[in-house]
Design an enzyme around this catalytic site. Structure first.
Site, short mmCIF file in Angstrom:
data_model
loop_
_atom_site.label_atom_id
_atom_site.label_comp_id
_atom_site.label_asym_id
_atom_site.label_seq_id
_atom_site.Cartn_x
_atom_site.Cartn_y
_atom_site.Cartn_z
CB SER A 109 -0.74 0.57 1.16
OG SER A 109 -1.61 -0.86 1.77
CG HIS A 167 -1.54 3.49 2.95
ND1 HIS A 167 -2.86 3.41 4.01
CD2 HIS A 167 -1.36 2.07 3.29
CE1 HIS A 167 -3.15 1.85 4.40
NE2 HIS A 167 -2.16 1.19 4.03
#
Length: 188
Positions: A109, A167
């Site tokens: 991610s 992220h």
């Protein structure tokens, strides 16, 4: 490169299913002092917690990665992906140290967030349609809203078990790198 990364992630997830938790124990990103090893900065991005986790990351890589790679070229795309992995891992390590969190992290991610911000910067007029609810958004607005959600979820602790700051670390790394590059088409 996009297809190579897709294949590598799927193949390594297959190995993860065959080998089991010992692979996660060795190659997931563990906090410093709780099993951390330097190779985990990269290896953790090729492990995934579930088939859905893998599918979501690979869908994002497929959707955004092909266009970003076409605009940047293979080498720069690989550099963007790798740098975003590293900045995601470093952000996660910093937050884990601050919060005294001893849980490992896996997933692509963070690298995907670097690719998404690159997509938004390269194709600011492209529209992304959310699935639920189906709302069309310009790519830069989509990325800003997604980042704001990640920041909110990370600060409030909602959606536990998700590395929100990883992220954001990948996004920041991708953004900073893209600020130093011009797309291949504008260099001609």
């Amino acid at each position: 490169m996009t297809y190579t990364l897709l294949f590598a992630n799927v193949a390594i997830f297959g190995l993860e299913l065959l080998i089991g938790s010992s692979m996660v124990q060795r190659y997931a990103l563990w906090p410093i002092g709780a099993g951390f090893a330097p190779w985990q900065i990269l290896s953790s991005a090729f492990l995934h917690g579930s088939p859905m986790h893998l599918a979501a990351n690979m869908l994002g890589l497929f959707v955004f990665g092909r266009d970003v790679e076409a605009a940047l070229g293979r080498l720069r795309f690989a550099t963007l992906y790798a740098l975003s992995m590293v900045t995601a891992a470093l952000a996660q390590l910093a937050v884990s140290a601050l919060l005294h969190d001893a849980h490992p992290v896996v997933g692509a991610s963070g690298a995907l967030f670097g690719v998404m911000v690159a997509f938004a910067m390269l194709f600011p007029k492209r529209v992304i349609i959310l699935l639920f609810p189906p709302i069309p958004l310009p790519a830069p607005l989509f990325v800003v809203l997604y980042a704001a959600f990640e920041l909110y979820a990370g600060v409030t602790g909602s959606m536990s078990g998700v590395a929100h700051f990883a992220h954001l670390g990948g996004l920041v790394g991708g953004f900073l790198l893209m600020r130093t590059w011009r797309p291949r088409s504008s260099r001609r």
